[in-house]
Design a protein around this motif. Structure first.
Motif, PDB file in Angstrom:
ATOM      1  N   LYS A  42      96.982 -26.772  19.506  1.00 56.73           N
ATOM      2  CA  LYS A  42      98.438 -26.623  19.570  1.00 56.73           C
ATOM      3  C   LYS A  42      99.174 -27.245  18.391  1.00 56.73           C
ATOM      4  CE  LYS A  42      98.609 -28.312  23.790  1.00 56.73           C
ATOM      5  NZ  LYS A  42      99.120 -28.726  25.116  1.00 56.73           N
ATOM      6  N   ASN A  43      98.714 -28.326  17.852  1.00 59.90           N
ATOM      7  CA  ASN A  43      99.405 -29.020  16.761  1.00 59.90           C
ATOM      8  C   ASN A  43      98.342 -29.558  15.804  1.00 59.90           C
ATOM      9  OD1 ASN A  43     101.155 -30.342  15.100  1.00 59.90           O
ATOM     10  ND2 ASN A  43     101.981 -31.720  16.665  1.00 59.90           N
ATOM     11  N   VAL A  44      98.004 -28.745  14.829  1.00 56.84           N
ATOM     12  CA  VAL A  44      96.873 -29.078  13.970  1.00 56.84           C
ATOM     13  C   VAL A  44      97.203 -30.274  13.089  1.00 56.84           C
ATOM     14  CG1 VAL A  44      95.389 -28.241  12.129  1.00 56.84           C
ATOM     15  CG2 VAL A  44      96.068 -26.705  13.973  1.00 56.84           C
ATOM     16  N   SER A  45      96.260 -31.193  13.013  1.00 52.73           N
ATOM     17  CA  SER A  45      96.324 -32.333  12.098  1.00 52.73           C
ATOM     18  C   SER A  45      94.905 -32.648  11.670  1.00 52.73           C
ATOM     19  CB  SER A  45      96.983 -33.545  12.768  1.00 52.73           C
ATOM     20  OG  SER A  45      96.181 -33.999  13.849  1.00 52.73           O
ATOM     21  N   ILE A  46      94.774 -33.690  10.857  1.00 56.83           N
ATOM     22  CA  ILE A  46      93.459 -33.997  10.307  1.00 56.83           C
ATOM     23  C   ILE A  46      92.454 -34.348  11.394  1.00 56.83           C
ATOM     24  CG2 ILE A  46      93.944 -36.439   9.936  1.00 56.83           C
ATOM     25  CD1 ILE A  46      92.380 -36.172   7.283  1.00 56.83           C
ATOM     26  N   GLN A  47      92.910 -34.848  12.570  1.00 54.38           N
ATOM     27  CA  GLN A  47      91.972 -35.213  13.632  1.00 54.38           C
ATOM     28  C   GLN A  47      91.348 -33.998  14.309  1.00 54.38           C
ATOM     29  OE1 GLN A  47      95.199 -37.036  16.056  1.00 54.38           O
ATOM     30  NE2 GLN A  47      94.249 -35.949  17.786  1.00 54.38           N
ATOM     31  N   TYR A  48      91.856 -32.796  13.997  1.00 51.44           N
ATOM     32  CA  TYR A  48      91.314 -31.596  14.633  1.00 51.44           C
ATOM     33  C   TYR A  48      90.385 -30.799  13.711  1.00 51.44           C
ATOM     34  CZ  TYR A  48      94.722 -32.383  18.312  1.00 51.44           C
ATOM     35  OH  TYR A  48      95.441 -32.933  19.349  1.00 51.44           O
ATOM     36  N   ILE A  49      90.142 -31.298  12.490  1.00 52.85           N
ATOM     37  CA  ILE A  49      89.236 -30.545  11.613  1.00 52.85           C
ATOM     38  C   ILE A  49      87.810 -30.642  12.134  1.00 52.85           C
ATOM     39  CG2 ILE A  49      90.694 -30.969   9.606  1.00 52.85           C
ATOM     40  CD1 ILE A  49      88.512 -32.919   8.631  1.00 52.85           C
ATOM     41  N   GLY A  50      86.995 -29.682  11.814  1.00 52.56           N
ATOM     42  CA  GLY A  50      85.599 -29.732  12.195  1.00 52.56           C
ATOM     43  C   GLY A  50      85.084 -28.404  12.715  1.00 52.56           C
ATOM     44  N   ASN A  51      83.867 -28.453  13.269  1.00 55.06           N
ATOM     45  CA  ASN A  51      83.175 -27.265  13.753  1.00 55.06           C
ATOM     46  C   ASN A  51      83.390 -27.105  15.255  1.00 55.06           C
ATOM     47  OD1 ASN A  51      81.462 -25.037  13.047  1.00 55.06           O
ATOM     48  ND2 ASN A  51      79.836 -26.027  14.207  1.00 55.06           N
ATOM     49  N   TYR A  52      83.871 -25.950  15.667  1.00 56.94           N
ATOM     50  CA  TYR A  52      84.123 -25.634  17.075  1.00 56.94           C
ATOM     51  C   TYR A  52      83.062 -24.647  17.552  1.00 56.94           C
ATOM     52  CZ  TYR A  52      88.676 -27.928  16.777  1.00 56.94           C
ATOM     53  OH  TYR A  52      89.685 -28.870  16.624  1.00 56.94           O
ATOM     54  N   GLU A  53      82.342 -25.044  18.622  1.00 57.91           N
ATOM     55  CA  GLU A  53      81.252 -24.228  19.141  1.00 57.91           C
ATOM     56  C   GLU A  53      81.590 -23.673  20.524  1.00 57.91           C
ATOM     57  OE1 GLU A  53      77.134 -25.955  17.433  1.00 57.91           O
ATOM     58  OE2 GLU A  53      78.224 -27.339  18.760  1.00 57.91           O
ATOM     59  N   CYS A  54      81.231 -22.414  20.715  1.00 55.62           N
ATOM     60  CA  CYS A  54      81.401 -21.756  22.008  1.00 55.62           C
ATOM     61  C   CYS A  54      80.014 -21.492  22.600  1.00 55.62           C
ATOM     62  CB  CYS A  54      82.168 -20.458  21.836  1.00 55.62           C
ATOM     63  SG  CYS A  54      82.197 -19.417  23.316  1.00 55.62           S
ATOM     64  N   THR A 114      83.984 -30.168   0.624  1.00 56.31           N
ATOM     65  CA  THR A 114      83.616 -30.588   1.976  1.00 56.31           C
ATOM     66  C   THR A 114      84.055 -32.035   2.143  1.00 56.31           C
ATOM     67  OG1 THR A 114      81.692 -29.124   2.034  1.00 56.31           O
ATOM     68  CG2 THR A 114      81.759 -30.898   3.646  1.00 56.31           C
ATOM     69  N   THR A 115      85.079 -32.258   2.932  1.00 59.50           N
ATOM     70  CA  THR A 115      85.608 -33.600   3.115  1.00 59.50           C
ATOM     71  C   THR A 115      86.223 -33.738   4.503  1.00 59.50           C
ATOM     72  OG1 THR A 115      87.222 -35.210   2.304  1.00 59.50           O
ATOM     73  CG2 THR A 115      87.763 -32.885   1.986  1.00 59.50           C
ATOM     74  N   ASN A 116      86.003 -34.894   5.110  1.00 62.75           N
ATOM     75  CA  ASN A 116      86.580 -35.181   6.433  1.00 62.75           C
ATOM     76  C   ASN A 116      87.902 -35.920   6.331  1.00 62.75           C
ATOM     77  OD1 ASN A 116      84.457 -33.986   7.862  1.00 62.75           O
ATOM     78  ND2 ASN A 116      83.209 -35.852   7.667  1.00 62.75           N
TER      79      ASN A 116
END
Length: 471
Positions: free
Chosen positions: A114-126, A197-199
C-alpha cells in the motif's frame, strides 16, 4: 467324445531374458517420467509482473495465478517471511500490516503493497497448494526509487563559464541502470550503464559539463530494467529536460546585401543592417547610430540606413538571467552615399539584374556587328575579283587568235567565235569563258585546248597540250 489337448511350450532362456529387459526399460521410463514430472510440473503458479520499481510512497500490486492441477494459492512470502496465508479448513487466513490481498478467487490472488518504502524492497514469493506435488512457487522482485529522478544544473553567465549538468537517481533494489544525457539532435553526450543490487538507498549521478558550443536544451533518459529469464524488461523509465540559461554571446552585425554595403567601405542609402546573437533567454536588440555628432537609438534587430555620410552603426544584444541584465555590443563603420538605384528590398529595381542584362545584351550586339562586318568584307572581296575579270577581257587586234575576229586583251584573249565574244583567259588562273564551245588557240608557242562546262559558270581551266599542237 473327443478331447483335444495342446501342450504349452516351456519358456526358454532367451525369451525370459527379453521379458526381463522389457520390464527394466519400462521401469526406467516410468522413473524418468516421474522425475521430469516433479521437476517441470504442468501445474504451478505464475506471478506478474516479475519485477517492479516503484517511486516511494506509491502502491504496487503483484498477482499470483494458479494453473492446471492446483487447487488454490496458499501464501505470499517476502524474504522468507509470511505476509499472507490463505484461509482453509483449519485457519481463517492472515495479512501482514502494510499489505492488502484480493483472494475472492482462490486461484488468482493479488497482493498489494500500500505505501512503498525501502522496508518493502525484496523478493516476493507466491506458493500454490497441490496435494500430490507439494507447493510450486513463483516470485517477483520489488525495488524502490526513493525520490523522483532529477536533472539539475548551473547557468552559464559568461562565454568562459560553462554550464554543469547532473542527472540523478536515488535507488534501492536490484536492476540494470541506464542513464544518458543527449542534446536536441539526439547525440549522446554522456552515458552510464550499470548493474545495481543494493538493500539500502544509493544515489547515482551522471554529470556533464557543456562545451563552448552551449545549447539551450539538454535531455536525460533514465531506464531501469530486469533481465530475468534472459529477457530484459523495462520496469521504470523517465525522460527529463533541462533548459540551460546563458548570457548573450557571439554577437554579429552585417548588411543584408553585402554588394550594397560594406563595413569600413561605402554603403548605399536604404541598405539594411542585421544584428544576431546567441543567448538563453532569447536576446533583445537595439541599434545606436552615431552620425555628425548626434546619437540615435532604434530598438530593433534590423536597421535601415537613412543618413548620408560617415557614421558608426552599433548593435547591442541583451538578455536577463535571475534579474540581471547581460549585454554585448558590436559596431559597423561605413560611409553612406545616395543610392542611384534603390534596393530590391525597398521595392525598387534589381541593380545586379539590370547591369547583367545590359552587359549581356551589349556583348551579344557587339558580336553580331563583328560577324556582319566580316561577311560584308568577304563579299566585297569577291566583287572586286569579278571586276578584275571584266577589265581583263578587253582584247587588242594584234593578239587575235581563232577562226573569227580576234582582239588581244590586257592579260588574256577575247575571241569572237561564230559571232560571239565570250572567251577570256584570266591572268594567273589561265581560265577561259566560252559558251558551250571548244576553244583552240596558241599563246607563246604553246597550243591550248579546253572544253567548256556550263555547270562551272562558263569557266574552264586551259589544258596545255604541247607545243605546236592544235586541239
Amino acid at each position: 467324445m473327443i478331447y483335444s489337448f495342446r501342450a504349452s511350450r516351456p519358456i526358454g532362456g532367451n525369451q525370459q531374458r527379453r521379458q526381463r529387459a522389457m520390464a527394466t526399460q519400462s521401469a526406467a521410463i516410468f522413473v524418468v517420467f516421474i522425475f521430469l514430472y516433479q521437476a517441470n510440473p504442468v501445474f504451478g503458479c505464475t506471478v506478474t509482473p516479475s519485477a517492479a520499481a516503484v517511486l516511494a510512497g506509491n502502491s504496487v500490486s503483484v498477482t499470483c495465478t494458479s494453473i492446471a492441477g492446483v487447487e488454490y494459492v496458499n501464501q505470499w512470502r517476502r524474504q522468507n517471511a509470511n505476509i499472507y496465508i490463505a484461509p482453509n479448513r483449519i485457519t481463517n487466513g492472515s495479512v501482514a500490516d502494510g499489505y492488502s490481498v484480493d483472494d475472492s478467487n482462490p486461484k488468482i490472488v493479488t497482493l498489494t503493497v500500500k505505501n512503498v518504502s525501502i522496508q518493502y524492497i525484496g523478493n516476493y514469493e507466491c506458493f500454490c497448494i497441490n496435494l500430490e506435488s507439494g507447493q510450486p512457487k513463483d516470485s517477483a522482485y520489488i525495488s524502490v526509487i526513493e525520490t523522483e529522478p532529477r536533472f539539475i544544473g548551473t547557468d552559464s553567465l559568461s562565454s568562459d563559464d560553462p554550464a554543469n549538468l547532473t542527472c540523478s537517481l536515488e535507488f534501492a533494489g536490484s536492476a540494470n541502470l541506464l542513464m544518458q544525457i543527449t542534446n536536441s539532435a539526439g547525440d549522446v553526450l554522456k552515458k552510464l550503464n550499470q548493474k545495481i543490487t543494493t538493500n539500502v538507498s544509493q544515489q547515482f549521478d551522471l554529470p556533464y559539463t557543456t562545451s563552448s558550443a552551449i545549447e539551450k536544451m539538454y535531455f536525460c533518459h533514465i531506464s531501469l530494467s530486469d533481465d530475468g529469464n534472459d529477457q530484459k524488461t523495462t520496469i521504470f523509465s523517465r525522460n527529463l529536460t533541462r533548459t540551460v540559461q546563458f548570457s548573450v554571446r557571439n554577437v554579429s552585425i552585417a548588411p543584408e546585401s553585402p554588394e550594397r554595403c560594406q563595413s569600413g567601405g561605402f554603403c548605399q542609402k536604404d541598405s539594411v543592417i542585421l544584428c544576431k546573437a546567441e543567448g538563453s533567454p532569447e536576446p533583445t536588440y537595439s541599434f545606436t547610430i552615431y552620425y555628425n555628432g548626434t546619437t540615435e537609438r532604434s530598438p530593433t534587430a534590423k536597421y535601415t540606413v537613412k543618413y548620408v555620410g560617415q557614421q558608426v552603426i552599433q548593435c547591442t544584444a541583451s538578455n536577463v538571467i535571475s534579474g540581471v541584465v547581460y549585454s554585448n555590443s558590436i559596431s559597423f563603420t561605413t560611409n553612406v552615399t545616395e543610392a542611384s538605384i534603390t534596393s530590391n528590398s525597398a521595392g525598387g529595381p534589381n541593380v545586379p539584374l539590370i547591369v547583367g542584362l545590359v552587359v549581356g545584351l551589349g556583348g551579344g550586339l557587339l558580336i553580331l556587328i563583328i560577324i556582319l562586318i566580316l561577311i560584308y568584307f568577304k563579299r566585297q572581296k569577291r566583287r572586286t575579283a569579278c571586276c578584275n575579270l571584266e577589265q581583263s577581257s578587253e582584247a587588242k587586234p594584234e593578239d587575235a587568235i581563232g577562226t573569227k575576229d580576234s582582239t588581244k586583251g590586257n592579260k588574256g584573249n577575247n575571241t569572237n567565235i561564230n559571232g560571239q565574244t565570250n572567251l577570256a583567259a584570266i591572268s594567273g588562273d589561265e581560265r577561259v569563258l566560252v559558251d558551250n564551245a571548244l576553244y583552240s588557240g596558241a599563246k607563246g608557242g604553246v597550243t591550248y585546248s579546253t572544253a567548256i562546262d556550263p555547270s562551272d559558270g562558263g569557266y574552264a581551266a586551259i589544258n596545255e597540250l604541247g607545243t605546236n599542237r592544235k586541239g
